[in-house]
Structures are given as structure tokens and as C-alpha cells.
Design an enzyme around this catalytic site. Sequence first.
Site, short mmCIF file in Angstrom:
data_model
loop_
_atom_site.label_atom_id
_atom_site.label_comp_id
_atom_site.label_asym_id
_atom_site.label_seq_id
_atom_site.Cartn_x
_atom_site.Cartn_y
_atom_site.Cartn_z
N ASP A 1 -5.58 -7.18 5.75
CA ASP A 1 -6.76 -6.55 5.17
C ASP A 1 -7.77 -7.64 4.76
OD1 ASP A 1 -8.51 -4.84 3.96
OD2 ASP A 1 -7.11 -4.06 2.47
N ASP B 1 -11.34 -9.30 7.04
CA ASP B 1 -12.71 -9.28 6.50
C ASP B 1 -13.28 -10.69 6.44
OD1 ASP B 1 -12.71 -6.59 6.27
OD2 ASP B 1 -13.21 -6.53 4.14
N ASP C 1 -2.07 -18.41 2.39
CA ASP C 1 -3.05 -19.22 1.64
C ASP C 1 -3.64 -20.30 2.54
OD1 ASP C 1 -0.41 -19.98 1.57
OD2 ASP C 1 -0.49 -20.89 -0.41
N LYS D 1 3.94 -15.03 3.70
CA LYS D 1 4.11 -15.84 2.49
C LYS D 1 5.62 -16.01 2.30
CE LYS D 1 2.31 -17.73 -1.22
NZ LYS D 1 1.61 -19.02 -1.13
N TYR E 1 0.82 -1.21 0.00
CA TYR E 1 0.00 0.00 0.00
C TYR E 1 0.85 1.26 0.00
CZ TYR E 1 -3.72 -3.19 1.45
OH TYR E 1 -4.62 -4.22 1.52
#
Length: 352
Positions: free
Chosen positions: A243, A247, A219, A187, A142
Site C-alpha cells: 500500500d 504510492d 525500510d 520485514k 487489514y
Amino acid sequence: MKKIAVLSGDGIGPEVMREALKVLSAAEKKYNLSFSYAYADVGGIAFDKHNTALPQETITICEEADAVLFGSVGGPKWDHLPVEQKIERVALLGLRKYFGFFANLRPAVVLKPLCSISPLRGEIVKEGFNFLIVRELTGDAYFGKKYSDANQASDEMLYTRLEVERIARVAFETARKRKKKVTCVDKANVLTSSIFFRKIVMETALQFPDVVLDFIYIDNATMQIIARPQSFDVIVTTNLFGDILSDEAAQLTGSIGLAPSASLNEKGFGLYEPMGGSAPDIAGKNIANPIAQILSAALMLRYSFAQEKAAQAIEGAVLRVLEQGYRTKDIMQKGCKEVGTKEMGTLIASGL
Ligand code: NAD
């Protein structure tokens, strides 16, 4: 006396905020606490009055406060605004940047009485679950260098030692007050920035020998939180993975109207808000669920004011009211009694 900046915002913001303040007032009496409230405009309502979603006066009120209790902002009335004036962007990113909020704490909790509204099967939800996602907010794709031309585009996933150390410390310190387990989600099998993130988390862990640390790739994490949610206590992760994962976790709780969050800076100053938005579709109808805002106030007592007992009492009062069968429309179940926003707030406040 603790001073709380109250930024109710738009849509259901003011409705649910009123109920959170009702509950805080009950907690004040019961635990001999003392709060003063400084109200400030934010979001669309601030734009209408001051031509910006985040007036300087509001920033000053927040600066003078011990914590910020935030409602929600935005709505169709302001959707036409150009990107530099966008309500959510100016208000939320503006506050995040100004105060340097780098840690976002999002509890994912399914309480026993609400097990059946979780989209997860009963045999997986069992008697409910309770884990906490600690998401880094200032680094990653970001904020890294951006590049694009007609044929390619890229976002640099940059992390610095300082950024990882401070988010890891928040996760370990928080885990100490819970079940003393941190899971680092990254990751590291593919990304250099993740290898670095994991390495610094491991180094920071040496200062917290009483906390168990394990690792899982993002994952796999997306699968495991829906397959065995009870196995997590505190998850620490990067901005982008956090992020998405937070959610996913919010959805598992059954309604966004139940989900609180906290954003903290290095001084421990915090902003507390529901995860959901201003819900214009239900604003002004007395049907919004105030529980996310009430639980955000409980997080404020826990993290900004170190009032663990009062925080737990609010969480306990929410649980009892749900056990008694009271529900707002979004979490209504067969055999339960539907109540409005105000009634739910009153029930929880008197349950304290
Ligand atoms: P939303 O979270 O406002 O609403 C999504 C759905 O969830 C709606 O059906 C809504 O009725 C429901 N919902 C949300 N909170 C609820 C509650 N407390 N009780 C019961 N139901 C609830 O998301 P959206 O519709 O995408 O966005 C609406 C507006 O909110 C937009 O202007 C958006 O920019 C803004 N927004 C603000 C924030 C924030 O202030 N932090 C976050 C997300 C969206």
C-alpha cells in the site's frame, strides 16, 4: 469477441474512459480484435440512481464480462454519507471482495520524455525506469483480528500459505514476461508474518528457476526505490507494505494521471483502473490526463486477453505522443504543447 464491463464512475472517470475506449477501438482495428462493451453505473452516480454505489445489476454485468475497465468514484457530493455507504468503500472494496481480487499490479514507469517531471534528480532517473509492484490484497493487518479497549489496540498481521503462494506465483509469472527478477519486500528481521511470507516466496521460487529472486527489508526498499529505481524489476510484497510502497512509486513517475493498475483474481479475471481518484477539482474541464486510463486498458489487453503486441503498441503510442511534445496540464513542460483530455486521447489513438 471479448466483453468488457465499462464502469466509468464519477468526476473525471467518464472523461478519461471515453479516451481509453477511443484507443481500444483503434487497437481493435489494427490487431483484428473484437470487443463489446457493457456499461454499468458505479460510485456516486450509482448511489444517486440506485441508492448504492455498487448495484447488483453492475455486479451481474461484471460477472458476464471478460474484464472490467474501471474509472474512478467518489466526490464531495457524497462525502457526508455514513461509513457503511461510503462510495469508495462500497464500490471498490465491494468489487474486490465479490470477485476475490488478491493481486494488485502497479507499474512504476518513468518514460524518457518525462524524466524531468519525476521528483528524482536527473542523475538518478537517468533515461527512465520501469518496475512493477505486485501487492497482496487479502491478508495482513487489514484483515487480521482487531482488538481495542481504552488502553490498548492491535491489528493481527495474518498470512496463510495459500495467500502467499498465489501472490508469489503472480510475481514470478509476471517477471518471466519482463526482466526475470523478483524482489521480495518484507520485514523478516522483526515480524513473524514476514519470515513466513519470505519462506513461502522462496519455496514458490523453486518452480521458477529461470527467475532471479532477491530480498530487501521494507525500510530499505523505501530508500532504494528513490536511490536506484533501475535495480528493480518485479517487487512482491504484503498488503500493508505494498500500500505504502506503491504510492511512493506512483509519486516518482511525476503525475498520478500517468499511473495505471490491475487487480486480478485466481481465475485471471481482472479489474483495470487508474491509481488516481475522481479528481473533482478538474472534472468537466477537459484537462484531466487520460494516460493512466489508457495504460489501464493496455494492462487489460496484456493480463486478461493475452494480447501482448496490442498492449505494447498502446504503450508505444503513448511514448511517441510524449516524444512529439504533447502534454496535458498536469505534466506540462517548457517548450511542449499543451493539449486537453480529448486531444490527448485522439493523438494516442491515431498514433496507433
Ligand atoms: P485524486 O486522485 O482524485 O486527486 C488528487 C490530485 O491529483 C488532484 O489534484 C487531481 O486533480 C489530480 N489528478 C488525479 N487524477 C488526475 C488525472 N488523471 N489527470 C490530472 N490530474 C489528476 O484524489 P483525492 O482528491 O484525494 O480524491 C478525490 C475523490 O476521489 C474522493 O472522493 C476520493 O474518495 C476519490 N478516490 C477514488 C479512488 C478510486 O476510485 N479508485 C481513488 C482515490 C480517491
